[in-house]
Design a protein around this motif. Structure first.
Motif, PDB file in Angstrom:
ATOM      1  N   VAL A 134       0.857  -1.195   0.000  1.00  0.00           N
ATOM      2  CA  VAL A 134       0.000   0.000   0.000  1.00  0.00           C
ATOM      3  C   VAL A 134       0.886   1.235   0.000  1.00  0.00           C
ATOM      4  CG1 VAL A 134      -1.914  -1.185   1.112  1.00  0.00           C
ATOM      5  CG2 VAL A 134      -0.202  -0.030   2.526  1.00  0.00           C
ATOM      6  N   GLN A 135       0.368   2.326  -0.580  1.00  0.00           N
ATOM      7  CA  GLN A 135       1.158   3.530  -0.790  1.00  0.00           C
ATOM      8  C   GLN A 135       0.900   4.624   0.239  1.00  0.00           C
ATOM      9  OE1 GLN A 135       3.597   3.524  -3.369  1.00  0.00           O
ATOM     10  NE2 GLN A 135       2.941   1.377  -3.121  1.00  0.00           N
ATOM     11  N   VAL A 136       0.014   4.369   1.197  1.00  0.00           N
ATOM     12  CA  VAL A 136      -0.235   5.323   2.285  1.00  0.00           C
ATOM     13  C   VAL A 136      -0.186   4.555   3.598  1.00  0.00           C
ATOM     14  CG1 VAL A 136      -1.634   6.870   0.865  1.00  0.00           C
ATOM     15  CG2 VAL A 136      -2.733   5.039   2.156  1.00  0.00           C
ATOM     16  N   GLU A 137      -0.067   5.298   4.686  1.00  0.00           N
ATOM     17  CA  GLU A 137       0.006   4.675   6.003  1.00  0.00           C
ATOM     18  C   GLU A 137      -1.335   4.050   6.376  1.00  0.00           C
ATOM     19  OE1 GLU A 137       2.051   3.477   9.371  1.00  0.00           O
ATOM     20  OE2 GLU A 137       2.841   4.545   7.608  1.00  0.00           O
ATOM     21  N   PRO A 138      -1.357   2.756   6.682  1.00  0.00           N
ATOM     22  CA  PRO A 138      -2.622   2.123   7.081  1.00  0.00           C
ATOM     23  C   PRO A 138      -3.122   2.663   8.415  1.00  0.00           C
ATOM     24  CG  PRO A 138      -0.978   0.483   6.422  1.00  0.00           C
ATOM     25  CD  PRO A 138      -0.264   1.791   6.554  1.00  0.00           C
ATOM     26  N   ASP A 139      -4.418   2.719   8.558  1.00  0.00           N
ATOM     27  CA  ASP A 139      -5.023   3.158   9.815  1.00  0.00           C
ATOM     28  C   ASP A 139      -4.813   2.064  10.863  1.00  0.00           C
ATOM     29  OD1 ASP A 139      -6.667   3.866  11.932  1.00  0.00           O
ATOM     30  OD2 ASP A 139      -8.297   4.569  10.649  1.00  0.00           O
ATOM     31  N   PRO A 140      -4.064   2.343  11.932  1.00  0.00           N
ATOM     32  CA  PRO A 140      -3.784   1.305  12.930  1.00  0.00           C
ATOM     33  C   PRO A 140      -5.002   0.915  13.755  1.00  0.00           C
ATOM     34  CG  PRO A 140      -2.948   3.419  13.681  1.00  0.00           C
ATOM     35  CD  PRO A 140      -3.415   3.629  12.271  1.00  0.00           C
ATOM     36  N   LEU A 141      -6.086   1.693  13.672  1.00  0.00           N
ATOM     37  CA  LEU A 141      -7.285   1.406  14.452  1.00  0.00           C
ATOM     38  C   LEU A 141      -8.290   0.526  13.705  1.00  0.00           C
ATOM     39  CD1 LEU A 141      -7.860   4.862  16.187  1.00  0.00           C
ATOM     40  CD2 LEU A 141      -6.654   2.843  17.054  1.00  0.00           C
ATOM     41  N   VAL A 142      -8.017   0.261  12.442  1.00  0.00           N
ATOM     42  CA  VAL A 142      -8.883  -0.665  11.694  1.00  0.00           C
ATOM     43  C   VAL A 142      -8.524  -2.088  12.111  1.00  0.00           C
ATOM     44  CG1 VAL A 142      -9.403  -1.614   9.410  1.00  0.00           C
ATOM     45  CG2 VAL A 142      -9.266   0.859   9.742  1.00  0.00           C
TER      46      VAL A 142
END
Length: 281
Positions: A134-142
């Motif tokens: 992935v090219q953006v920072e994943p949401d750690p709260l998902v």
């Protein structure tokens, strides 16, 4: 074996290897058909319908899944004509025709005069695929949802479905069946969401999988929270989790007019591979 008409017959368990060879010609676009074949062994009683195969010289060259959805598989012009002829020999039972535009549009042109008018046609739905990081920072709260999340998750699923399809999944007494489907996805680890202060703020599910790909559905953010990047970071988290645990490629298709969603998926790293279409009854 049923008599062939235009080289078409109903497939069964003995045809599974040939059918999987067919879907492997485009394993990402054909993930739904492959998933249904693998989970039902092409047995009509488990399919809740049939899979038609078209043969040429003994070789399976195209197919069509005919259940709640009519989905063409590797169907060219001659295959479409053969499947349309078979479909016109029976009353319509499908609620959608969906798949590559190159097959769905000519198929509908052959069916439209004798099938009831559709509720809606969505001709241009870019089919998107992610096969790398992935090219953006994943949401750690998902995270993956659990049964304990159902009181917040289920209303969001109903809202998403109603907004996307135009009718509630609970209409006509369908609530119990839809709730069971939501729970099935939760139990499989295919349902993802983020919750903030007792509220669901993002969700998405895996609709179907194969050894080659997983297809995402039901991406949704509450209307009042849109435009804040929740979908972009959320989809990055979902895509990363799916590629790590479920399948190497992640796919979805999106309405062409949904520019916000398309921008979000592009930021994550999804790329268009073809065009899908959906005819909805």
């Amino acid at each position: 074996m049923l008599t062939l008409r235009h080289g078409v017959r109903v497939l069964g368990a003995a045809d599974l290897p040939a059918f999987l060879e067919l879907t492997a010609q485009d394993p990402v676009a054909n993930v739904f058909a492959e998933y249904r074949a693998r989970t039902t062994n092409l047995e009509p009683r488990w399919l809740g319908g049939e899979v038609w195969g078209r043969f040429d010289g003994g070789d399976l060259v195209a197919a069509a899944h005919v259940g709640a959805n009519l989905v063409p598989v590797q169907a060219g012009p001659g295959d479409v004509e053969a499947f349309a002829d078979r479909a016109l020999g029976r009353s319509r039972s499908v609620s959608t025709i969906v798949g590559p535009h190159t097959a769905v549009e000519p198929l509908w042109e052959l069916l439209r005069e004798r099938w009831a008018p559709p509720r809606e046609i969505r001709w241009h739905q870019p089919h998107l695929v992610l096969t790398g990081d992935v090219q953006v920072e994943p949401d750690p709260l998902v995270r993956r949802t659990t049964r304990a999340d159902l009181d917040l998750l289920y209303p969001a699923c109903v809202a998403m479905y109603t907004e996307e399809v135009g009718v509630s999944p609970e209409a006509g007494g369908g609530g119990a069946l839809y709730r069971a489907r939501v729970m099935q996805l939760v139990s499989r680890g295919w349902s993802f969401a983020r919750f903030d202060s007792g509220r669901l703020v993002f969700k998405a599910e895996v609709a179907c999988t194969s050894p080659h790909a997983a297809q995402i559905q039901g991406v949704w953010v509450p209307p009042d929270l849109r435009g804040r990047g929740l979908a972009t970071a959320g989809m990055a988290a979902v895509a990363a989790a799916v590629r790590a645990d479920i399948a190497p490629a992640v796919s979805l298709y999106v309405n062409d007019w949904n520019t916000a969603a398309r921008r979000s998926y592009e930021r994550v790293g999804f790329e268009q591979t073809c065009l899908f279409s959906t005819v909805m009854f």
